[in-house]
Design an enzyme around this catalytic site. Structure first.
Site, PDB file in Angstrom:
ATOM      1  N   ASN A   1     -19.728  26.046   3.438  1.00  0.00           N
ATOM      2  CA  ASN A   1     -19.228  26.402   2.114  1.00  0.00           C
ATOM      3  C   ASN A   1     -19.948  27.650   1.621  1.00  0.00           C
ATOM      4  OD1 ASN A   1     -17.747  26.194  -0.219  1.00  0.00           O
ATOM      5  ND2 ASN A   1     -18.614  24.252  -0.885  1.00  0.00           N
TER       6      ASN A   1
ATOM      7  N   HIS B   1      -9.300  26.335  -2.160  1.00  0.00           N
ATOM      8  CA  HIS B   1     -10.635  26.791  -1.777  1.00  0.00           C
ATOM      9  C   HIS B   1     -10.657  27.147  -0.296  1.00  0.00           C
ATOM     10  CE1 HIS B   1     -14.908  27.316  -2.219  1.00  0.00           C
ATOM     11  NE2 HIS B   1     -15.231  26.302  -1.430  1.00  0.00           N
TER      12      HIS B   1
END
Length: 989
Positions: free
Chosen positions: A779, A754
């Protein structure tokens, strides 16, 4: 009378009763350090003693001095006893300050274990660490944004070179060591003497204080640092030579004099014993700095001091006004904002004008930004019910409120609530849960409920209960926000992140295997060595190294080596780049890459503009059908830029995960090219890095034995470029319930799946009382995840970890021209009041935190203490836990989590604020219930009630309606419109 008694009670509780003499009269006094009549101002240890007038604060909107928190009752003067014992001194802030009579400047005195920070508003920042005798100067001017070490006197402002003018830097002191000002004689008068010893010290940087495993910048010339033994471990340590004649020691006192003479800033430093000894060293360390005459002149001096004793933590902030060219009514409004403890003076000042219904031609409006004035009518027209026409949104909000009420039960004593159990879910709650998820599916655009099966009533209840437990300390508005994450409605909630990652590590080789440790250490250039000596340093010279010359990092109140959080500056370009949601698609590599480039553009002076993620996703030379199911890396992002030479704005080609995989669109004439005149640079071949064209990556594993160097690289890049790309392992670590406000102490993995962004950093004290540091990470899972899309993670992680949580960091090496055309000027009000960050005050506490002196308070003790303090008459920000519906709901969530420890660390912090102008002192106070409260950008506890009996009502009105008003241009104005009885004032929140 009630407020009068309350003030006296607070002051006598906070300070030692034997030191503070509580009276109802003003008292004339001198500064205690010089002769009477030579300095004017108040003593830092006092709580309001004025040499020429009584204390007082002003009522909102009034230009006449009155108390802003007690509805017109005068605030009494509290004078300082002139004698005190050594034990009594431990209870109060011992840093004393006073304005100089014949010079534009300030004298500061105190014992050698007391630290303080001074601002010459709006340009110069002076950090004084008396324990290590470390004095550092910074400046907020764009051209000169780094630090000068007072000791080094090398003519170096870190990465910028300065021209040195010859002059003696250390002088003998004549007369009394009190530094009395006589006539035209300069403070701490000079006479020629031998030069101070010159040491090869680089400019010191005060970096984040942390535990032994934490990062610490090298502070050259620190009296506490010791050189390595010359002849083995048994040899005595030898302290390095100091380039100062005056070194602080326990039992001694210091005197610092700072003043402006023509275009020169002069700083004098002296250390002496408690008793004046005629045989004592009579040398004074003197440094002179040229300042730019064209810049805005200094308008005030702000000094901050901190003291911790027996669990009481005091922060004292004193603002000395140097002039009176700002209209009195404008200054009154602004000083009220300062005294309330509000960090955002501009927002508060703007709200005060809007609430008072002043027209935009009023003289005070010229102290606001041009945008506010030009949009005056639109701001005034904003109403609290702009979104009420959205029926589905309204029904969803109503459903969330109903669920929060039904999920908690009250015990028999009616003083504690807890989450209900699964078997206690009744039919009405079951119906509400299904209704809630049906409404959420209608408004959700992430694809969560379109691609995964919706759960039944029991699944949804368990998901929500798990969410509430993980966020037990959140307030009610935050919980309502988290209920908008569609993941809570899934049958198998852990499936949510399966297609929300999308990083594929690129295959690269190390260009340089060997780590050059000196690359990451501070070192002097030949120019620095040539500039060593004593004399005058040019503060406005513009020679600078290439890597920082092209970035606008002048916002050092919000981002510096100690802490960095540009999100707290509402006017900052980066804070206006809203969190995005990649949806049910493996495109984290795109969102992390484009955000990194967006922040680089911000640091180059461009407006906050989002790059089209969909354009990057669809404009690549490969198969399109599996684009949403297979990830990639930032290298491909750069390749697409180079292939097409075009990057449209998000508004030109909006992102929707269902459109990922379509053909690359044809560029339309009206589209904006955000890559105009941009270039991708060739490899930099940095030591210990992975390199590609326009791309440098650092793996944390390569820095296993020198994590401080890894931390320093990231900090430097974040300061210059606004962010870095970070690779992490999200699988089995991050889920829908992940807490973003608490600092996570996590291990990493040998691989990553990620991509996120590191956007800042800060400091904290963990549950064991250890000083630690954390990264602020952004994020791409939307604003309803984490802490509004962000989370914090410890920089170093647990000691037993084989891998750091940050697997790698990536930095783009691109060339974008600076854009000086759209750079907005700061509001003129910041020429008179410091533009402050909440992080600054939190960091002030952190730097002075003493592990051995920490104190624990239970929540019950907190509530009892607050009852004793009464209503919020004088204390700004009084805790109101348990008052009003909002407060009750917030506390139920806290208590339902079943925390492992009922007694939590609650460090009581009292912030004393003083505004000194024309010999008069006005004072305000604020109480913080814990260290996190110090760090908050807004607080409904700063609500003001015209009738003190309505204070809790005003706080509750603010809490209940904050979500409605939060995004308005002026939340205070929005809240005021909801106050139909005109009982409250919300500009301070």
């Amino acid at each position: 009378m009630k407020s009068y008694i309350s003030l006296f009670f607070i002051l006598c509780v906070i300070f030692n009763k034997n030191v503070i003499k509580c009276t109802g009269e003003s008292q004339t006094g001198n500064t205690g350090g010089g002769q009477a009549g030579n300095t004017v101002g108040d003593q830092a240890g006092s709580t309001g003693g004025s040499p020429q007038g009584s204390t007082g604060a002003s009522q909102p909107g009034s230009s006449e001095p009155s108390n802003p928190v007690s509805s017109g009752h005068s605030v009494s003067t509290v004078s300082v006893s002139q004698t005190s014992t050594s034990s009594e001194k431990q209870d109060t802030i011992q840093v004393k300050s006073a304005l100089l009579k014949d010079y534009m400047g300030l004298k500061v005195t105190g014992p050698c274990n007391e630290n303080f920070i001074m601002f010459l508003v709006p340009h110069i920042y002076i950090d004084v660490d008396t324990e290590d005798t470390n004095i550092e100067l910074r400046t907020t001017l764009k051209e000169t944004n780094n630090a000068i070490s007072f000791e080094s006197n090398s003519g170096s402002l870190e990465k910028k070179k300065y021209v040195k003018l010859p002059s003696n830097g250390t002088t003998g002191e004549q007369g009394s060591s009190t530094g009395t000002v006589r006539g035209d004689t300069e403070p701490i008068s000079d006479s020629s003497s031998s030069s101070s010893s010159s040491s090869s010290s680089s400019s010191s940087s005060s970096s984040s204080s942390s535990s032994s495993s934490s990062s610490s910048s090298s502070s050259s010339s620190s009296s506490s640092s010791e050189s390595l033994p010359a002849n083995g471990p048994d040899s005595p340590t030898v302290k390095p030579p100091r380039n100062l004649q005056n070194i602080c020691e326990t039992g001694k006192n210091f005197k610092l004099v700072v003043y402006i003479k023509e275009n020169t800033l002069i700083i004098k430093w002296k250390v002496y014993g408690e008793t004046k000894d005629t045989t004592e060293n009579n040398k004074v360390d003197v440094r002179k700095y040229l300042i730019n005459e064209k810049e805005t002149p200094f308008t005030s001096i702000l000094i901050h001091a901190y003291k911790e004793h027996n669990g009481t933590n005091l922060i004292e902030s004193k603002n000395y006004a140097l002039g009176s060219d700002i209209p009195e009514k404008c200054d009154t409004l602004a000083s009220n904002c300062f005294l309330s403890g509000n960090f955002n003076i501009e927002k508060c000042f703007q709200c005060a004008l809007l609430v008072e219904k002043e027209n935009k031609n009023d003289v005070c409006y010229k102290y606001l930004s041009e945008d506010i004035v030009s949009n005056f009518k639109e701001i005034k027209a904003e109403t609290e019910d702009d979104d009420e026409d959205d029926y589905t949104e309204y029904k969803l909000t109503e459903s969330i409120d109903n669920i929060l009420v039904k999920m908690f039960k009250t015990n028999e004593n009616n003083d504690k609530s807890e989450l209900i159990k699964l078997e206690e879910v009744d039919d009405s709650l079951k119906l509400e849960l299904m209704n809630y998820c049906s409404l959420l599916k209608d408004v959700d655009t992430t694809g969560t409920l379109d691609n995964y099966g919706m759960g039944n009533e029991m699944d949804i209840f368990n998901n929500l209960k798990r969410l509430l437990i993980y966020h037990s300390e959140e307030n009610i508005n935050t919980l309502k926000n988290k209920f908008r994450n569609a993941a809570v409605c899934l049958k198998n909630v852990d499936d949510w992140i399966v297609n929300k990652r999308g990083l594929v590590l690129p295959e690269l080789n190390y260009d340089l295997e060997y780590f050059n440790e000196h690359l990451y250490n501070d070192k002097n250039s030949p120019e620095d060595k040539d500039n060593k000596g004593k004399g005058v340093v040019h503060v406005d010279t513009t020679l600078e190294k290439e890597d920082t010359l092209s970035y606008d990092n002048s916002d050092n109140m919000f981002c510096n080596k100690e802490y960095c959080n540009r999100l707290k500056d509402e006017n900052n370009c980066i804070s206006n780049l809203q969190v995005e949601d990649q949806g049910n698609c493996d495109t984290s590599w795109i969102f992390a890459s484009k955000y990194h480039l967006e922040t680089i553009r911000c640091m180059k002076g461009y407006e906050p503009t989002k790059i089209s993620a969909l354009y990057v996703a669809n404009c690549y030379k490969g198969e399109h059908k599996d684009r949403c199911d297979e990830g990639s890396s930032p290298m491909e992002f750069l390749q697409i830029i180079e292939d097409y030479g075009f990057l449209p704005a998000e508004s030109n080609y909006p992102y929707n995960y269902v459109k990922v995989g379509e053909q690359c669109p044809k560029v339309e004439d009206h589209w904006m090219n955000l890559w105009d005149n941009g270039k991708i640079l060739h490899n930099k071949n940095e030591p210990n890095s992975l390199d590609g064209k326009g791309y440098t990556a650092y793996e944390s594993e390569r820095f296993h034995d020198n994590m401080d160097a890894f931390v320093k690289i990231i900090k430097t890049e974040v300061m210059n470029k606004g962010s870095v790309i970070a690779y992490i392992k999200a699988e089995n670590v991050m889920g829908y319930e992940f807490s973003g406000k608490k600092v996570q102490n996590l291990c990493g993995d040998d691989t990553a799946d990620h991509a996120v962004n590191i956007v800042g950093y800060g400091n904290y004290v963990n549950s064991e009382g250890e000083k630690k540091s954390y990264w602020i990470v952004r994020n791409s899972w939307g604003p309803y995840w984490g802490d509004e899309g962000y989370f914090k993670v410890d920089m170093y992680g647990p000691t037993h970890c084989h891998f750091n949580f940050i697997h790698s960091v990536v930095i783009f090496n691109v060339d974008l021209p600076m854009n000086n055309k759209t750079t907005k000027k700061e509001s003129k009000i910041y020429d008179y009041y410091l533009k402050a960050s909440p992080e600054f005050y939190h960091n002030l506490y952190f730097k002075n935190f003493n592990v051995g002196k920490k104190n624990l308070f239970s929540e019950k003790e907190d509530n009892e203490n607050n009852k004793k303090l009464g209503n919020n008459y004088i204390i700004f920000g009084q805790d109101t836990a348990g008052s009003g519906q909002s407060g009750k709901e917030s506390n139920t969530a806290l208590e339902s989590a079943g925390t492992s420890n009922e007694v939590s660390e609650r460090v009581h912090v009292y912030h004393i604020l003083k505004h000194i102008k024309d010999g008069k002192i006005r004072m305000g106070m604020r109480k913080y219930i814990d260290t996190q409260d110090v760090n908050k950008k807004h607080s409904c506890t700063r609500s003001y009630a015209f009738n003190p009996e309505n204070y809790e009502k005003c706080v509750n009105l603010c809490n209940v309606n904050w979500k409605t008003c939060e995004e308005k241009t002026s939340p205070g104005l929005c809240l005021s419109k909801l106050d139909t009885n005109n009982e409250c004032y919300f500009c301070y929140v």
